[in-house]
Design an enzyme around this catalytic site. Structure first.
Site, PDB file in Angstrom:
ATOM      1  N   GLN A   1     -31.432  40.378 -43.702  1.00  9.57           N
ATOM      2  CA  GLN A   1     -30.632  39.330 -44.331  1.00  9.57           C
ATOM      3  C   GLN A   1     -31.483  38.113 -44.682  1.00  9.57           C
ATOM      4  OE1 GLN A   1     -27.599  38.888 -41.351  1.00  9.57           O
ATOM      5  NE2 GLN A   1     -26.254  40.438 -42.267  1.00  9.57           N
TER       6      GLN A   1
ATOM      7  N   SER B   1     -20.507  49.012 -47.036  1.00 11.53           N
ATOM      8  CA  SER B   1     -20.403  47.760 -47.797  1.00 11.53           C
ATOM      9  C   SER B   1     -19.331  46.890 -47.156  1.00 11.53           C
ATOM     10  CB  SER B   1     -20.028  48.058 -49.258  1.00 11.53           C
ATOM     11  OG  SER B   1     -19.799  46.861 -49.973  1.00 11.53           O
ATOM     12  N   ASN B   2     -19.756  45.750 -46.610  1.00 14.96           N
ATOM     13  CA  ASN B   2     -18.823  44.854 -45.912  1.00 14.96           C
ATOM     14  C   ASN B   2     -18.240  43.838 -46.904  1.00 14.96           C
ATOM     15  OD1 ASN B   2     -17.360  43.620 -43.931  1.00 14.96           O
ATOM     16  ND2 ASN B   2     -19.104  42.613 -42.953  1.00 14.96           N
TER      17      ASN B   2
ATOM     18  N   HIS C   1     -17.286  64.882 -53.947  1.00 11.09           N
ATOM     19  CA  HIS C   1     -16.342  65.986 -53.775  1.00 11.09           C
ATOM     20  C   HIS C   1     -16.942  67.343 -54.142  1.00 11.09           C
ATOM     21  CE1 HIS C   1     -12.581  67.294 -52.493  1.00 11.09           C
ATOM     22  NE2 HIS C   1     -11.775  66.873 -53.450  1.00 11.09           N
TER      23      HIS C   1
ATOM     24  N   ASP D   1     -15.314  68.040 -48.641  1.00  9.53           N
ATOM     25  CA  ASP D   1     -13.878  68.157 -48.870  1.00  9.53           C
ATOM     26  C   ASP D   1     -13.145  67.022 -48.158  1.00  9.53           C
ATOM     27  OD1 ASP D   1     -13.650  68.895 -46.141  1.00  9.53           O
ATOM     28  OD2 ASP D   1     -14.013  70.994 -46.666  1.00  9.53           O
TER      29      ASP D   1
END
Length: 520
Positions: A416, A437-438, A490, A494
């Site tokens: 950071q 991803s926050n 996909h 699944d």
């Protein structure tokens, strides 16, 4: 052309010359085509006579002398024929071109001509109405002069940039580069005739004329306050206010309103009509568009997101009760601060994801471009999306499967700091196998995260909210709730696998102590 006998020529003051005639009966039915030039040897070099029909006192001398007329011929009735002259001194022909109407229009259909060849026009006079596939447009004149040629007939197709009419202008006046005036909607013939009263031309821009037409106002009844008595938009609005009693918004500049005579009173309009006349002012905006090249992280994001469009995404969402995790973090924060590390919720989320990936390694894999082989990654290099001044970046914490929560927190602090300073290296930004991803730190609950190729899964974390929930006994209690949104490739993952992974990750966070059983 038949000619009458010769009589005596006498001179009137300056420009009026009269030839005594004895053959008015012969010339009564005489028609002289327009643009016949007859010269007067001493006084005039050229005089252009247009449309001469049945003048009461006129005769020709030889071709060397000019024919002149009696003043009485200017006083004609509807039954008499028109006699009109205009002096021209080497006029120049200007081709009036059809201007760009906008919206990509390249051709229009001429629907109606408001002028014909030989007519005099002034600036802003309507010339014709044209119809495009989107709107009807009135073309107005750019010049003062005489119409010499119409290039199109009604219902013919006119093209943008091609000549529309030829206008003969006064050679003594400088003609500015052509800049056609376009105005909508078309003005009716009745309103057009209001502009000229007793030979006096009312000065007004096309926008003002349109405003007057829309409100059924005769410009001849409006007192202009602009230069040379030009009628301004404010004059029309003031006229409307007087007629309807409407209250106008304050004008940005002082307006000069001539006082009404004492004997003149303005009739009050019915109250139910005052609201029917909309009064608005155009919003003036002087901003300009700016074009910049795509560079740096933004350019990389364009490339990555374009590749991500080829992946069929499967979405799955759930909510997590973080009440116990919130309490645990509050207990561990002071201990982490003593070691110089800021402890957030993200290290717990990352470690729980790594424990889940051990059970479902397909989520920590990659698919080759030909979609023939799946590679299971040994390392859990979990990326964390960061919002920086340079744009979106996704550095990753390497080998999370062998790191403690504290070590993950320490590495996050380093990434950071470097990310905020724009000093992240290539090693920090490459090699990721799974991403979180926050987005909740900015706001929002659910999202639709986009997979970062060659990865096959990503999670988006919403903000933590204090919400009412029911416990096992049916009692309401306060819970710290966070929503999570997953996206999976996909082609190889699944829905059941994604749901089971999410349930396991959820159980670790809702009961943090259970992570101790699987820690290595």
């Amino acid at each position: 052309m038949p000619l009458a006998g010769v009589s005596t020529v006498a001179c009137f003051h300056k420009n009026l010359y009269k030839l005594e005639t004895v053959a008015s009966e012969i010339l009564n039915e005489l028609y002289v085509p327009q643009s016949i030039i007859l010269t007067l040897e001493t006084f005039l070099s050229q005089v252009c006579i247009h449309r001469v029909r049945s003048c009461s006192s006129i005769r020709f001398i030889k071709s060397k002398y000019v024919c002149v007329f009696d003043k009485s011929t200017l006083k004609f009735s509807h039954q008499q024929r028109l006699f009109r002259t205009s002096a021209v001194s080497c006029g120049q022909i200007v081709q009036f071109k059809l201007a760009d109407i906008g919206e990509g229009i390249t051709e229009v259909t001429v629907k109606e001509w408001y002028v014909k060849e030989g007519d005099s026009v002034s600036q802003f006079d309507s010339i014709c109405e044209v119809q495009s596939d989107k709107a009807s447009v009135t073309i107005t004149s750019r010049y003062d002069g005489i119409i010499r040629k119409l290039h199109y007939n009604v219902d013919e197709t006119a093209y943008v940039g091609k000549p529309l009419v030829d206008i003969e202008t006064d050679a003594s006046k400088d003609v500015a580069p052509e800049e056609d005036v376009v105005e909508t909607p078309p003005m009716s013939h009745e309103e057009h005739t209001h502009q000229e009263i007793k030979g006096h031309k009312t000065l007004a821009t096309p926008a003002v004329r349109r405003l007057a037409m829309e409100n059924n106002i005769k410009l001849s009844e409006v007192i202009g306050t602009g230069k040379d008595n030009r009628i301004l938009k404010e004059d029309i609005l003031n006229y409307l206010a007087k007629q309807t009693g409407a209250i106008l918004p304050p004008s940005p500049k002082a307006e000069i309103i001539p006082p009404l005579p004492k004997s003149e009173t303005v009739p009050a309009a019915p109250k139910d009509k005052a609201h029917k006349i909309p009064v608005s002012r155009p919003i003036v905006f002087s901003g300009k568009d700016k074009t910049e090249p795509i560079t740096g992280f933004q350019k990389a994001m364009v490339k990555t997101m374009s590749a991500a469009l080829k992946i069929p995404h499967f979405g799955y969402c759930d909510e997590i009760d973080l009440t116990q995790l919130v309490q645990l973090r509050e207990e561990l924060k002071p201990l982490a601060q003593l070691r110089g590390v800021k402890l957030s919720f993200m290290p717990f989320f990352i470690k729980a994801a790594s424990l889940g990936l051990l059970q479902y390694p397909i989520l920590n894999a990659s698919l080759d471009e030909s979609c023939q082989n799946v590679t299971y990654k040994a390392s859990h290099n979990i990326g964390v999306a960061m919002d920086t001044e340079q744009g979106l970046i996704v550095p990753n914490v390497k080998n999370v499967q062998v790191c403690s929560v504290f070590e993950i927190a320490s590495e996050l602090n380093r990434l950071q700091s470097l990310g905020s300073a724009g000093q992240l290296g290539t090693n920090d930004l490459t090699g990721g196998t799974f991403t979180l991803s926050n987005i909740g730190t900015i706001g929002g609950t659910y999202a639709k995260p986009v997979i970062l190729p060659p990865e096959v899964a990503i999670g988006a974390l919403g903000k933590i909210q204090l919400l009412p929930r029911f416990n096992g006994k049916g009692e309401v209690f306060k819970a710290q709730i966070m929503n999570v949104s997953w996206s999976a490739d996909h082609r190889i993952i699944d829905g059941a696998t994604m749901a089971r992974f999410s349930n396991l990750w959820k159980s670790y966070l809702e009961n943090p102590a259970s992570m101790l059983l699987d820690l290595k």
